[in-house]
Scaffold this motif. Structure first.
Motif, PDB file in Angstrom:
ATOM      1  N   TYR A  34       1.309   4.465  -2.531  1.00 37.77           N
ATOM      2  CA  TYR A  34       1.436   5.979  -2.182  1.00 37.77           C
ATOM      3  C   TYR A  34       2.574   6.675  -2.813  1.00 37.77           C
ATOM      4  O   TYR A  34       2.526   7.953  -2.986  1.00 37.77           O
ATOM      5  CB  TYR A  34       0.930   6.136  -0.613  1.00 37.77           C
ATOM      6  N   ILE A  43      -7.863   9.081  -7.388  1.00 41.07           N
ATOM      7  CA  ILE A  43      -9.383   9.216  -7.018  1.00 41.07           C
ATOM      8  C   ILE A  43      -9.995  10.243  -7.876  1.00 41.07           C
ATOM      9  O   ILE A  43     -11.331  10.135  -8.285  1.00 41.07           O
ATOM     10  CB  ILE A  43      -9.455  10.003  -5.745  1.00 41.07           C
ATOM     11  N   ASN A  93       0.821  -1.115   0.090  1.00 43.33           N
ATOM     12  CA  ASN A  93       0.099   0.043  -0.075  1.00 43.33           C
ATOM     13  C   ASN A  93       0.946   1.092   0.050  1.00 43.33           C
ATOM     14  O   ASN A  93       0.672   2.152  -0.854  1.00 43.33           O
ATOM     15  CB  ASN A  93      -0.853   0.011   1.145  1.00 43.33           C
ATOM     16  N   ASN A 123     -12.122   3.513  -3.573  1.00 38.75           N
ATOM     17  CA  ASN A 123     -10.734   3.780  -3.410  1.00 38.75           C
ATOM     18  C   ASN A 123     -10.260   3.077  -2.071  1.00 38.75           C
ATOM     19  O   ASN A 123      -9.252   2.193  -2.104  1.00 38.75           O
ATOM     20  CB  ASN A 123     -10.400   5.046  -3.597  1.00 38.75           C
ATOM     21  N   THR A 124     -10.677   3.609  -1.130  1.00 40.26           N
ATOM     22  CA  THR A 124     -10.164   3.318   0.130  1.00 40.26           C
ATOM     23  C   THR A 124     -10.312   1.629   0.586  1.00 40.26           C
ATOM     24  O   THR A 124      -9.158   1.230   1.228  1.00 40.26           O
ATOM     25  CB  THR A 124     -10.684   4.178   1.448  1.00 40.26           C
ATOM     26  N   LYS A 133       2.400   7.428  -6.369  1.00 42.72           N
ATOM     27  CA  LYS A 133       1.296   8.269  -6.504  1.00 42.72           C
ATOM     28  C   LYS A 133       1.860   9.947  -5.973  1.00 42.72           C
ATOM     29  O   LYS A 133       1.513  10.701  -6.769  1.00 42.72           O
ATOM     30  CB  LYS A 133       0.038   8.044  -6.090  1.00 42.72           C
ATOM     31  N   LEU A 137     -11.547   8.460 -10.712  1.00 48.47           N
ATOM     32  CA  LEU A 137     -12.618   7.340 -10.266  1.00 48.47           C
ATOM     33  C   LEU A 137     -14.075   8.352 -10.159  1.00 48.47           C
ATOM     34  O   LEU A 137     -15.058   7.876 -10.786  1.00 48.47           O
ATOM     35  CB  LEU A 137     -12.249   7.004  -9.158  1.00 48.47           C
ATOM     36  N   GLY A 145      -7.780  -0.817  -8.283  1.00 49.51           N
ATOM     37  CA  GLY A 145      -8.401   0.058  -7.358  1.00 49.51           C
ATOM     38  C   GLY A 145      -7.285   1.080  -6.693  1.00 49.51           C
ATOM     39  O   GLY A 145      -7.451   2.156  -6.398  1.00 49.51           O
ATOM     40  N   ARG A 146      -6.130   0.320  -6.527  1.00 50.23           N
ATOM     41  CA  ARG A 146      -5.114   0.996  -5.777  1.00 50.23           C
ATOM     42  C   ARG A 146      -4.275   1.931  -6.651  1.00 50.23           C
ATOM     43  O   ARG A 146      -3.734   2.889  -6.276  1.00 50.23           O
ATOM     44  CB  ARG A 146      -3.932   0.170  -5.085  1.00 50.23           C
ATOM     45  N   THR A 160      -5.695   3.467  -9.306  1.00 46.25           N
ATOM     46  CA  THR A 160      -6.619   4.393  -9.999  1.00 46.25           C
ATOM     47  C   THR A 160      -6.791   5.769  -9.108  1.00 46.25           C
ATOM     48  O   THR A 160      -6.954   5.628  -7.942  1.00 46.25           O
ATOM     49  CB  THR A 160      -8.035   3.974 -10.153  1.00 46.25           C
ATOM     50  N   LEU A 191      -6.853   9.257   2.746  1.00 42.04           N
ATOM     51  CA  LEU A 191      -8.291   9.494   2.283  1.00 42.04           C
ATOM     52  C   LEU A 191      -8.603  11.064   2.639  1.00 42.04           C
ATOM     53  O   LEU A 191      -9.037  11.691   1.730  1.00 42.04           O
ATOM     54  CB  LEU A 191      -9.221   8.794   2.927  1.00 42.04           C
ATOM     55  N   ALA A 212     -17.006   6.922  -4.730  1.00 47.36           N
ATOM     56  CA  ALA A 212     -15.587   6.718  -5.439  1.00 47.36           C
ATOM     57  C   ALA A 212     -14.560   6.698  -4.229  1.00 47.36           C
ATOM     58  O   ALA A 212     -13.593   5.766  -4.190  1.00 47.36           O
ATOM     59  CB  ALA A 212     -15.316   8.157  -6.169  1.00 47.36           C
TER      60      ALA A 212
END
Lengths: 221, 213
Positions: free
Chosen positions: A154, B61, A150, B92-93, A157, B64, B56-57, B59, B150, B88
């Motif tokens: 991050y 936000i 995870n 995502n989370t 990103k 989405l 999902g990870r 993409t 988030l 959305a």
């Protein structure tokens, strides 16, 4: 030529952007990992003052948006007389920001280990870094694989934010091609595909790590 | 920027809080369900979940939110802004949370499961009474990490016209020609919100420690 062909003709730019993004990801992740370890070490010195300061560092950076931290490093530090290039600032920002998250992940995984283990390791003469490196760390890595994955995603990103301080990474390449040829859509699709490929590589690496852990009898399913 | 803008900030902060709050609550639960489906090794379902977590990870936000808000109506599914935003953020989370739950599940000590079985507990029984409470506390650091991301990523929902905290500060900046003060106030509010979450995490951890000792 269709739009897509024009964009693909610019592949050297995407490639150099991808290379920069990969470098930032790898160096940032390695740096963050060591910052996480350092925090873990400080948290286990059994000194309340050190523990409180380390927790303060972890929580402060978890509260701060990444972009603000980057601004502080790149635009704020020069007023304190510390100058650095955009790439150096980026790597430092990734290192210290995600280091706090790594620390929290590993701290949480350590809390899940049976408490007697640390005690018996101490009784056998393992202390400080040796205790972490020989006894704790292999188990933490074996057990928190998905969570570390995870965090790596991050980091990946977050590297895209660094375009704002003029780092020429993948998002920069996409937006440069976009503004040069007035093609709004395709460059970003290519960037997204490349980001996803990097994500898949991260997942592949984490799966390998989990498989090795399982082989050695650490972790399950 | 004037004192009267304060009510605008409070309104924006409230939008951010309730939309993120619902997305977090639903996302934590959905993540648990996804993780269990994946660990359960049900053929096909398990693979589908793995693909969902991967995509999902990866993409962003913003993508989405836009996708849900723009593409769903063209298939005849009507969604309002807030629903699309919550959906959305939740989708995502949940992908990240699934990995967190899986991580702590895999690390759960086998000896406890064996002890529970030896005491005659069935699988659903020991999952609910023995594992889940401990998994919850073990997952807490990871889940709160994810929650902080988030909240920090939630400004993305402004792209479909929701006036959240960041959008409020951008509007005030645009009307006063002074971008810094409203942005600083907004950042400060975000940090206070996340600070509250971190305090709650530490408080729950202390409670868990009391149980353990």
């Amino acid at each position: 030529m269709t739009d897509l062909e024009i964009v693909i003709a610019q592949w050297p730019m995407f490639l150099s952007g991808l290379w920069m993004t990969t470098q930032l990801l790898v160096l940032g992740a390695i740096g963050a990992f060591f910052v996480g370890l350092l925090c873990l070490y400080l948290l286990n010195r059994r000194s309340p003052a050190l523990e409180r300061m380390t927790l303060l560092y972890i929580d402060a950076l978890r509260m701060l948006p990444f972009l603000m931290f980057v601004y502080l490093l790149y635009y704020g530090l020069p007023s304190a007389g510390i100058q650095m290039t955009a790439v150096t600032a980026s790597i430092l920002a990734l290192t210290f920001y995600h280091g706090a998250y790594f620390a929290e992940i590993m701290r949480g995984a350590w809390a899940q280990l049976p408490g007697g283990q640390t005690e018996s390791a101490r009784a056998c003469g393992f202390h400080g870094f040796n205790l972490i490196r020989r006894i704790i760390l292999p188990q933490l890595l074996a057990r928190s694989g998905p969570m570390l994955g995870n965090q790596l995603i991050y980091i990946l990103k977050d590297t895209s934010f660094l375009v704002i301080i003029t780092v020429q990474e993948l998002t920069w390449a996409a937006s440069a091609v976009q503004s040069q040829y007035f093609i709004p859509f395709e460059p970003f699709v290519i960037a997204i595909v490349l980001y996803w490929l990097l994500t898949l590589l991260i997942e592949l690496g984490i799966n390998r790590m989990d498989a090795v852990a399982k082989e050695k009898g650490l972790g399950r399913s | 920027m004037q004192i009267s803008d304060l009510s605008l900030f409070i309104g924006g902060a409230w939008t951010t809080v309730w939309i993120s709050g619902l997305a977090i609550a639903a996302g934590v639960l959905l993540g648990l369900v996804l993780a269990m489906l994946r660990i359960g090794r049900v053929p096909v379902v398990s693979q589908l979940v793995a693909i969902y977590v991967s995509v999902g990870r990866a993409t962003p936000i913003v993508t989405l939110v836009l996708f849900l808000f723009v593409v769903l109506p063209s298939y005849g599914i009507r969604v309002d802004r807030e629903f699309a935003a919550i959906l959305a953020l939740m989708l995502n989370t949940a992908a990240f949370n699934a990995e967190i739950w899986r991580s702590v599940y895999v690390a759960f000590p086998l000896s406890q499961i064996e002890a529970a079985r030896a005491a005659g507990m069935t699988r659903p029984q020991y999952f609910r009474r023995i594992m889940l409470p401990q998994l919850w506390y073990a997952a807490l650091p990871g889940l709160v990490n994810e929650v902080t991301f988030l909240v920090k990523a939630s400004p993305a929902i402004a792209v479909i016209g929701i006036v959240d905290l960041t959008r409020v500060s951008a509007r005030i900046a645009a009307s006063t020609w002074q971008p810094m003060p409203p942005l600083l106030v907004a950042s400060l509010i975000y940090m206070v919100l996340i600070y509250g979450l971190l305090r709650a995490q530490r408080a729950m951890e202390r409670r868990a420690e009391r149980f353990a000792s």
